[in-house]
Design a protein around this motif. Structure first.
Motif, short mmCIF file in Angstrom:
data_model
loop_
_atom_site.label_atom_id
_atom_site.label_comp_id
_atom_site.label_asym_id
_atom_site.label_seq_id
_atom_site.Cartn_x
_atom_site.Cartn_y
_atom_site.Cartn_z
N LEU A 247 0.84 -1.20 0.00
CA LEU A 247 0.00 0.00 0.00
C LEU A 247 0.87 1.25 0.00
CD1 LEU A 247 -2.74 -0.96 2.64
CD2 LEU A 247 -2.96 -0.95 0.14
N SER A 248 0.42 2.24 -0.74
CA SER A 248 1.14 3.52 -0.72
C SER A 248 0.78 4.27 0.56
CB SER A 248 0.76 4.36 -1.94
OG SER A 248 -0.61 4.71 -1.87
N GLU A 249 1.55 5.30 0.85
CA GLU A 249 1.30 6.08 2.06
C GLU A 249 -0.08 6.75 2.00
OE1 GLU A 249 3.28 9.80 4.54
OE2 GLU A 249 4.45 8.73 3.01
N LYS A 250 -0.46 7.21 0.82
CA LYS A 250 -1.77 7.87 0.68
C LYS A 250 -2.90 6.88 0.89
CE LYS A 250 -4.54 10.61 -2.55
NZ LYS A 250 -4.59 11.21 -3.91
N GLN A 251 -2.75 5.67 0.33
CA GLN A 251 -3.78 4.65 0.50
C GLN A 251 -3.91 4.23 1.96
OE1 GLN A 251 -2.20 1.77 -2.27
NE2 GLN A 251 -3.71 2.33 -3.88
N LEU A 252 -2.76 4.10 2.63
CA LEU A 252 -2.78 3.72 4.04
C LEU A 252 -3.46 4.80 4.88
CD1 LEU A 252 -1.97 1.68 6.19
CD2 LEU A 252 0.25 2.86 6.38
N GLY A 253 -3.20 6.07 4.53
CA GLY A 253 -3.83 7.17 5.26
C GLY A 253 -5.34 7.15 5.12
N GLU A 254 -5.80 6.88 3.90
CA GLU A 254 -7.24 6.82 3.66
C GLU A 254 -7.87 5.65 4.42
OE1 GLU A 254 -9.18 8.98 2.15
OE2 GLU A 254 -7.43 10.26 1.79
N LEU A 255 -7.17 4.51 4.44
CA LEU A 255 -7.68 3.36 5.19
C LEU A 255 -7.76 3.65 6.69
CD1 LEU A 255 -5.93 0.35 3.39
CD2 LEU A 255 -8.36 0.94 3.35
N ILE A 256 -6.76 4.37 7.20
CA ILE A 256 -6.76 4.72 8.62
C ILE A 256 -7.96 5.63 8.94
CG2 ILE A 256 -5.53 6.02 10.41
CD1 ILE A 256 -2.92 4.99 9.18
N LYS A 257 -8.21 6.62 8.08
CA LYS A 257 -9.37 7.51 8.29
C LYS A 257 -10.68 6.73 8.25
CE LYS A 257 -7.19 11.64 6.34
NZ LYS A 257 -7.23 12.64 5.21
N THR A 258 -10.76 5.80 7.28
CA THR A 258 -11.98 4.98 7.19
C THR A 258 -12.14 4.12 8.44
OG1 THR A 258 -11.70 4.91 4.79
CG2 THR A 258 -13.21 3.32 5.78
N HIS A 259 -11.02 3.58 8.93
CA HIS A 259 -11.06 2.75 10.13
C HIS A 259 -11.51 3.58 11.34
CE1 HIS A 259 -9.52 0.37 13.53
NE2 HIS A 259 -9.77 -0.67 12.74
N GLU A 260 -11.04 4.81 11.46
CA GLU A 260 -11.45 5.68 12.58
C GLU A 260 -12.94 6.00 12.50
OE1 GLU A 260 -8.89 9.02 12.19
OE2 GLU A 260 -7.19 8.04 13.19
N THR A 261 -13.42 6.21 11.25
CA THR A 261 -14.86 6.47 11.09
C THR A 261 -15.68 5.27 11.52
OG1 THR A 261 -14.41 7.97 9.24
CG2 THR A 261 -16.66 7.13 9.45
N LEU A 262 -15.20 4.07 11.14
CA LEU A 262 -15.89 2.85 11.55
C LEU A 262 -15.85 2.67 13.07
CD1 LEU A 262 -15.02 0.12 8.90
CD2 LEU A 262 -17.29 0.95 9.53
N GLU A 263 -14.75 3.06 13.69
CA GLU A 263 -14.64 2.97 15.15
C GLU A 263 -15.70 3.86 15.81
OE1 GLU A 263 -13.02 1.37 17.40
OE2 GLU A 263 -11.66 0.17 16.18
#
Length: 429
Positions: A247-263
């Motif tokens: 994963l690129s850094e940008k993709q990982l950042g987007e996944l982290i934001k999505t994960h926080e939203t799900l949390e």
């Protein structure tokens, strides 16, 4: 304004108008009757004088001891033609027998004698003091008004207590009615058709509200429960994706934001599910809970999590606050109040927790007061904080209601204060 006061005020105003008109008409009628009687007497007396004068008989003395007096003198033809042959009026005259002036009724008549002569006869007799009569009538009218007003008040009180009792019983039942609670049935027997229909309408409305409320709770509970599994699956899949090495850094950042939203969505779903369980009274592990001891289990964890904010914590113990309730709910209440205090305290501020035998106070320093009317509403956030669901204080209030506790908010001396006490206990702290 109460209906009783409104009706009483309008009836009193109507009585004032009616009695005032009645008093005026009564006075005019009395004076008309008095004047009519006096005029008849004067007319008879004047006719007797005229007949005696025309027949050449000797006239009686002008003041004959009966208070009746007269004057007879000749007038010109032009004068006689100008004025009416007979007239009545009131004036003050001098009564020789009494040597004083008194109000009198005066008759003036003009008649023609032999030789084309015209004579004017003025006859008067003392009459009643009209000012005294006015005062007497006014006094009796005031007495009658006060008597009628008291009678109307007593009659209205009796009528309202007798006939409006079903309405007040219905209002008392509505005041005590709580949606979703075990409410006493409405017992309001009455023979009045309108009140019976009102009772039926209120009962049907309450039943419909209860059904809708139960359906809403069931929907929220089922929806929240069914969402738990899909949310958990989504979180797990995101975590698995985040562990991928390509994963690129940008993709990982987007996944982290999505994960926080799900949390956040997961926490919100858990809170809604918890609220539903509290309202359905699904917590039965009731026992004596000492909040002083319960605080020791959680306080250090919160201090460590929020240590970066430089917050000082003071615990003041004036007694042990012990409540018979579910341990799970007690934990929910305390942790939500603690989290609220740590999240909203000012940087480098202070959190003060006070225990007495009757209450627990959780206070934190702040800059401005919150809206006390909406602070316990679901999803209300006066000042948006990162990660807040807006349900923490709503959960705290729901726990208090289900456990026989009261919770109050106030802002004093730069401190937000949440006080939890037993229902009906005096305010402390």
């Amino acid at each position: 304004m109460k209906l009783f006061h409104l009706i009483l005020g309008r009836m009193s105003a109507a009585l004032i108008v009616i009695l005032t008109l009645w008093a005026g008409l009564f006075y005019l009628a009395v004076m008309e009757e008095v004047n009519d009687e006096v005029d008849d007497s004067l007319e008879d007396y004047s006719e007797a004088l005229i007949l005696r004068w025309l027949s050449g008989e000797e006239l009686p003395a002008r003041s004959n001891g009966s208070n009746n007096q007269y004057f007879l003198y000749e007038v010109s033809e032009s004068y006689a033609r100008m004025y009416p042959r007979i007239s009545y009026h009131d004036e003050m005259v001098y009564i020789t027998e009494k040597d004083e002036e008194e109000p009198a009724r005066v008759l003036t008549t003009i008649f023609e004698a032999e030789g084309n002569r015209f004579m004017e006869l003025v006859v008067y007799t003392p009459t009643i003091e009209k000012a005294d009569l006015q005062r007497a009538i006014l006094g009796w009218i005031v007495f009658l008004y006060v008597l009628l007003l008291l009678a109307v008040i007593l009659l209205n009180v009796w009528v309202f207590r007798r006939n409006m009792h079903p309405l007040y019983r219905l209002l008392a039942w509505l005041d005590a009615y709580r949606l979703g609670r075990s409410n006493a049935p409405l017992e309001n027997n009455t023979r009045i058709y309108e009140f019976r229909k009102l009772n039926e309408a209120v009962t049907l409305s309450a039943e419909r509200s209860e059904k809708l409320y139960e359906q809403q709770k069931l929907f929220i509970g089922n929806a929240s429960h069914e969402m738990q599994t899909p949310l958990a699956i989504c979180r797990n899949r995101l975590e698995m994706l985040m562990e991928e090495g390509n994963l690129s850094e940008k993709q990982l950042g987007e996944l982290i934001k999505t994960h926080e939203t799900l949390e956040r969505l997961t926490r919100l779903n858990r809170s809604l599910l918890l609220l539903c369980k509290i309202e359905n009274r699904q917590f039965s592990d009731v026992k004596d809970i000492c909040y002083n001891h319960l605080l020791e289990q959680y306080l250090e964890d919160y201090k460590e999590v929020y240590a970066y904010r430089g917050v000082s914590v003071e615990v003041i113990t004036e007694g042990e606050f012990t409540v018979m309730m579910s341990e799970s709910l007690a934990s929910v209440l305390l942790t939500n109040l603690l989290k609220n205090a740590f999240v909203h305290v000012t940087e480098g501020g202070v959190i003060r927790i006070l225990f007495t035998t009757e209450s627990m106070v959780v206070a934190n320093s702040g800059e401005q007061p919150l809206d006390s009317e909406r602070i316990f509403e679901r999803f209300y956030q006066g000042h948006k904080k990162e990660g807040s669901t807006g349900l923490g204080l709503a959960l705290a209030e729901s726990v208090c209601k289900s456990s026989g506790l009261d919770i109050r908010y106030e802002f004093t001396e730069g401190m937000h204060r949440f006080t939890v006490s037993r229902s009906g206990s005096e305010r402390v702290g």
